[in-house]
Write a protein that holds these residues in place. Structure first.
Motif, PDB file in Angstrom:
ATOM      1  N   LEU A  31      -1.595   8.716  -3.285  1.00 16.58           N
ATOM      2  CA  LEU A  31      -0.555   7.698  -3.176  1.00 16.58           C
ATOM      3  C   LEU A  31       0.577   8.146  -2.255  1.00 16.58           C
ATOM      4  CD1 LEU A  31       0.502   4.957  -4.087  1.00 16.58           C
ATOM      5  CD2 LEU A  31       1.513   6.071  -6.081  1.00 16.58           C
ATOM      6  N   GLY A  32       0.893   9.430  -2.279  1.00 17.01           N
ATOM      7  CA  GLY A  32       1.970   9.929  -1.428  1.00 17.01           C
ATOM      8  C   GLY A  32       1.693   9.702   0.047  1.00 17.01           C
ATOM      9  N   ARG A  33       0.474   9.901   0.458  1.00 17.38           N
ATOM     10  CA  ARG A  33       0.109   9.698   1.870  1.00 17.38           C
ATOM     11  C   ARG A  33       0.182   8.220   2.248  1.00 17.38           C
ATOM     12  NH1 ARG A  33      -5.535  12.650   2.521  1.00 17.38           N
ATOM     13  NH2 ARG A  33      -5.301  11.912   4.678  1.00 17.38           N
ATOM     14  N   VAL A  34      -0.119   7.348   1.295  1.00 11.30           N
ATOM     15  CA  VAL A  34      -0.006   5.904   1.558  1.00 11.30           C
ATOM     16  C   VAL A  34       1.464   5.510   1.661  1.00 11.30           C
ATOM     17  CG1 VAL A  34      -0.533   3.592   0.694  1.00 11.30           C
ATOM     18  CG2 VAL A  34      -2.188   5.445   0.379  1.00 11.30           C
ATOM     19  N   LEU A  81       2.064  -0.033   7.145  1.00 11.32           N
ATOM     20  CA  LEU A  81       1.746  -0.877   5.989  1.00 11.32           C
ATOM     21  C   LEU A  81       2.949  -1.661   5.485  1.00 11.32           C
ATOM     22  CD1 LEU A  81      -0.336   1.768   3.993  1.00 11.32           C
ATOM     23  CD2 LEU A  81      -1.213  -0.002   5.544  1.00 11.32           C
ATOM     24  N   ASP A  82       2.663  -2.810   4.884  1.00 13.05           N
ATOM     25  CA  ASP A  82       3.670  -3.661   4.257  1.00 13.05           C
ATOM     26  C   ASP A  82       4.335  -2.869   3.119  1.00 13.05           C
ATOM     27  OD1 ASP A  82       5.010  -5.485   2.605  1.00 13.05           O
ATOM     28  OD2 ASP A  82       3.586  -7.094   2.986  1.00 13.05           O
ATOM     29  N   PRO A  83       5.646  -2.592   3.210  1.00 10.34           N
ATOM     30  CA  PRO A  83       6.291  -1.766   2.188  1.00 10.34           C
ATOM     31  C   PRO A  83       6.277  -2.391   0.800  1.00 10.34           C
ATOM     32  CG  PRO A  83       7.915  -2.716   3.700  1.00 10.34           C
ATOM     33  CD  PRO A  83       6.572  -2.971   4.289  1.00 10.34           C
ATOM     34  N   ARG A  84       6.350  -3.723   0.731  1.00 16.11           N
ATOM     35  CA  ARG A  84       6.323  -4.368  -0.585  1.00 16.11           C
ATOM     36  C   ARG A  84       4.972  -4.163  -1.251  1.00 16.11           C
ATOM     37  NH1 ARG A  84       5.234  -9.591  -3.065  1.00 16.11           N
ATOM     38  NH2 ARG A  84       4.276 -10.326  -1.137  1.00 16.11           N
ATOM     39  N   LEU A  85       3.905  -4.279  -0.484  1.00 11.69           N
ATOM     40  CA  LEU A  85       2.567  -4.096  -1.044  1.00 11.69           C
ATOM     41  C   LEU A  85       2.322  -2.642  -1.428  1.00 11.69           C
ATOM     42  CD1 LEU A  85       0.408  -6.417   1.257  1.00 11.69           C
ATOM     43  CD2 LEU A  85       1.142  -6.839  -1.093  1.00 11.69           C
ATOM     44  N   VAL A  86       2.885  -1.715  -0.675  1.00  9.30           N
ATOM     45  CA  VAL A  86       2.759  -0.300  -1.051  1.00  9.30           C
ATOM     46  C   VAL A  86       3.467  -0.059  -2.370  1.00  9.30           C
ATOM     47  CG1 VAL A  86       3.377   2.064  -0.425  1.00  9.30           C
ATOM     48  CG2 VAL A  86       2.494   0.507   1.324  1.00  9.30           C
TER      49      VAL A  86
END
Length: 308
Positions: free
Chosen positions: A282-285, A293-298
């Motif tokens: 998760l940290g790498r994502v 990537l979309d920050p809200r979706l992350v």
């Protein structure tokens, strides 16, 4: 009347509407339940009876699938079921039913179930009323048959899609299972976003088929994969998702350098799910949030990962 039935295009919704109309055809003063035959006969809908009956496995006087007028009411029903089911029937108030009408639901030789209408008054059921309810059941049954066929077709197309993806993945041992893993993560994100079941169905195809273009080559596989769904109108959003799942939130992606929320939602979901499966951490994502990537979706990915 048909619009009311189709407003809830599920077997349960159709049967609830069918029971309500059947009671109207009997002039009121009746209640009833509908049984579906799917391996074991089960109550699928009720009208006037308590909803906890729904889902109950039940044996009854519909086994021979012909219309029947039972002048001894629920006696046969009680005699065919074990004590624990009889207790449920008693709690529903079925023991003292004076008269029951059993009408089968059949479509092209398939026995789908039955409607059971119980009188709540001493009034009888005339031949005209019985014929009206039987005709009504004959009109409803094809709708149930259509839904059954749709479910079977849905399962078949999903299996075909999964098999095709497995065939592509088998060319590269490291890719085996990737499509399924991305699909599972994408659906969790889709539910967290609040997508409806119909939208989740389309997201399933987008996620499962997102790398199908690799059947030809790695280069340009997103556009190639999108072409597989050309001419499939009900998967138009899935096609867009496959085409754009390598776009980046900062606009530096491909093929069209879309930026931010200009990237279709399903494509943004796929990008996060794909990154999660590839990274395995998760940290790498999270490090890619706001750039790739979309920050809200992350953020939602972090939440569903914690909930899971």
């Amino acid at each position: 009347m048909l619009a009311d039935l189709l407003s809830r295009p599920t077997p349960e919704g159709i049967l609830e509407g069918a029971l309500a109309q059947a009671v109207t055809l009997l002039g009121g003063q009746a209640q009833g339940y509908a049984v579906l035959r799917r391996g074991q006969d089960r109550v699928a809908a009720v009208f006037g009876y308590p909803r906890p009956l729904i889902g109950t496995a039940l044996s009854g006087p519909w086994a021979n699938m012909r219309p029947r007028l039972l002048t001894d009411g629920s006696r046969e029903l009680y005699g065919l079921n074990p004590p624990e089911v009889v207790t449920l029937l008693d709690q529903a108030g079925m023991r003292d039913v004076p008269l029951s009408l059993v009408v089968p639901l059949s479509d092209r030789g398939r026995n789908l179930g039955a409607l059971v209408l119980d009188r709540t008054s001493p009034e009888g059921i005339s031949p005209v009323q019985q014929e009206a309810v039987t005709r009504w059941a004959g009109s409803v049954a094809p709708l149930l048959g259509l839904l059954d066929s749709r479910d079977e077709w849905r399962q078949a197309t999903r299996q075909l899609a999964s098999s095709l993806v497995e065939a592509v993945e088998s060319r590269d041992f490291d890719s085996v299972g990737h499509g399924q893993a991305v699909t599972e993560t994408a659906l969790r994100l889709g539910r967290a976003v609040g997508l409806a079941e119909r939208e989740l169905e389309e997201l399933w195809y987008a996620a499962m088929l997102h790398d199908i273009g690799k059947i030809q080559d790695e280069a340009g596989h997103a556009q190639i994969g999108a072409n597989f769904l050309h001419g499939v109108p009900h998967l138009a959003q899935a096609q867009k998702a496959i085409r754009h799942h390598h776009e980046r939130w900062d606009g530096a992606g491909e093929p069209d350098r879309l930026e931010g929320e200009d990237i279709p939602l399903y494509a943004r979901i796929l990008a996060v799910a794909n990154a999660s499966v590839h990274a395995g951490d998760l940290g790498r994502v999270k490090a890619q949030a706001g750039t790739e990537l979309d920050p809200r979706l992350v953020g939602l990915l972090e939440k569903v990962s914690q909930d899971g």
